[in-house]
Scaffold this motif. Structure first.
Motif, PDB file in Angstrom:
ATOM      1  N   LEU A 147      -8.460  -6.077  11.992  1.00  0.00           N
ATOM      2  CA  LEU A 147      -9.293  -6.300  10.820  1.00  0.00           C
ATOM      3  C   LEU A 147      -9.974  -4.995  10.404  1.00  0.00           C
ATOM      4  CD1 LEU A 147     -10.486  -8.265   8.763  1.00  0.00           C
ATOM      5  CD2 LEU A 147     -12.279  -8.775  10.431  1.00  0.00           C
ATOM      6  N   ASP A 148     -10.487  -4.254  11.373  1.00  0.00           N
ATOM      7  CA  ASP A 148     -11.121  -2.972  11.062  1.00  0.00           C
ATOM      8  C   ASP A 148     -10.115  -1.996  10.449  1.00  0.00           C
ATOM      9  OD1 ASP A 148     -13.579  -3.845  11.964  1.00  0.00           O
ATOM     10  OD2 ASP A 148     -13.311  -3.037  13.981  1.00  0.00           O
ATOM     11  N   ALA A 150      -7.428  -2.806   8.778  1.00  0.00           N
ATOM     12  CA  ALA A 150      -7.107  -3.290   7.430  1.00  0.00           C
ATOM     13  C   ALA A 150      -8.216  -2.923   6.449  1.00  0.00           C
ATOM     14  CB  ALA A 150      -6.889  -4.799   7.451  1.00  0.00           C
ATOM     15  N   LYS A 151      -9.475  -3.067   6.876  1.00  0.00           N
ATOM     16  CA  LYS A 151     -10.596  -2.701   6.005  1.00  0.00           C
ATOM     17  C   LYS A 151     -10.536  -1.218   5.670  1.00  0.00           C
ATOM     18  CE  LYS A 151     -14.004  -6.113   7.540  1.00  0.00           C
ATOM     19  NZ  LYS A 151     -15.259  -6.284   8.296  1.00  0.00           N
ATOM     20  N   SER A 152     -10.232  -0.397   6.657  1.00  0.00           N
ATOM     21  CA  SER A 152     -10.152   1.044   6.430  1.00  0.00           C
ATOM     22  C   SER A 152      -9.029   1.379   5.454  1.00  0.00           C
ATOM     23  CB  SER A 152      -9.923   1.755   7.764  1.00  0.00           C
ATOM     24  OG  SER A 152      -9.743   3.132   7.564  1.00  0.00           O
ATOM     25  N   LEU A 154      -7.693  -0.639   3.207  1.00  0.00           N
ATOM     26  CA  LEU A 154      -8.043  -1.118   1.876  1.00  0.00           C
ATOM     27  C   LEU A 154      -9.067  -0.201   1.212  1.00  0.00           C
ATOM     28  CD1 LEU A 154      -8.190  -4.968   2.471  1.00  0.00           C
ATOM     29  CD2 LEU A 154      -6.506  -3.706   1.112  1.00  0.00           C
ATOM     30  N   GLY A 155     -10.005   0.311   2.005  1.00  0.00           N
ATOM     31  CA  GLY A 155     -10.979   1.258   1.469  1.00  0.00           C
ATOM     32  C   GLY A 155     -10.299   2.522   0.956  1.00  0.00           C
ATOM     33  N   SER A 156      -9.338   3.034   1.737  1.00  0.00           N
ATOM     34  CA  SER A 156      -8.596   4.228   1.312  1.00  0.00           C
ATOM     35  C   SER A 156      -7.770   3.947   0.067  1.00  0.00           C
ATOM     36  CB  SER A 156      -7.666   4.703   2.440  1.00  0.00           C
ATOM     37  OG  SER A 156      -8.415   5.069   3.567  1.00  0.00           O
TER      38      SER A 156
END
Length: 175
Positions: A147-148, A150-152, A154-156
């Motif tokens: 999850l972390d 994926a969040k990173s 998506l942020g990029s």
């Protein structure tokens, strides 16, 4: 409260006895008990003699097996707490009989409800919450490292898309 011992000086006989007992494979605490000395005194003597009380591989593997057994037992207890939580929540919607004794003759009275009354619901929800809390302390929920990531990602991606849109806006303004 235990009486304090008067410190005794360490003698050569003490050093010889520690070395002898150590060579027999005795632990620091066993030697301390045999010699009626504190564990810290035995450690000091052993250190000066260049002796250690490190454990061998067989003790390490026995310790690892014990830890694995304890982890299994914690997991089983955590599962039981979850079972208790589920049962408590299920009881909220079951038929419930409430009773009391009262009056001058201490008469028995009861009433059956189709679901637990509000006061009982609160108690059942509290029991469920405590059971879940205890379960999580015994066996914490696994974190989702994916999850972390994926969040990173998506942020990029969001930053890249914002940069692309900004660049496109600048290009449109030049035309």
């Amino acid at each position: 409260m235990a009486a304090r011992r008067t410190p005794r000086p360490i003698t050569n006989a003490d050093r010889d006895r520690v070395a002898e007992l150590h060579s027999q494979g005795k632990s620091r605490n066993d030697i301390a008990e045999i010699m009626d000395r504190s564990g810290s005194t035995i450690s000091k003597i052993a250190e000066k003699l260049g002796l250690t009380f490190e454990r061998g591989p067989e003790v390490a593997s026995a310790t690892a097996a014990r830890q694995a057994d304890l982890e299994t037992r914690r997991q089983l207890l955590a599962t039981r707490f979850i079972d208790i939580a589920e049962d408590s929540l299920d009881r909220i919607y079951r038929e419930t009989t409430v009773f009391s004794f009262g009056g001058k003759n201490n008469d028995y009275n009861d009433h059956t409800f189709s679901e637990a009354p509000i006061a009982d619901r609160v108690k059942l929800m509290t029991a469920a919450a405590i059971a879940v809390d205890k379960s999580l302390k015994l066996a914490p929920a696994e974190t989702n490292a994916g999850l972390d990531a994926a969040k990173s990602m998506l942020g990029s991606l969001g930053a890249a898309l914002s940069e692309y849109v900004r660049a496109e806006d600048e290009t449109d303004g030049e035309a």
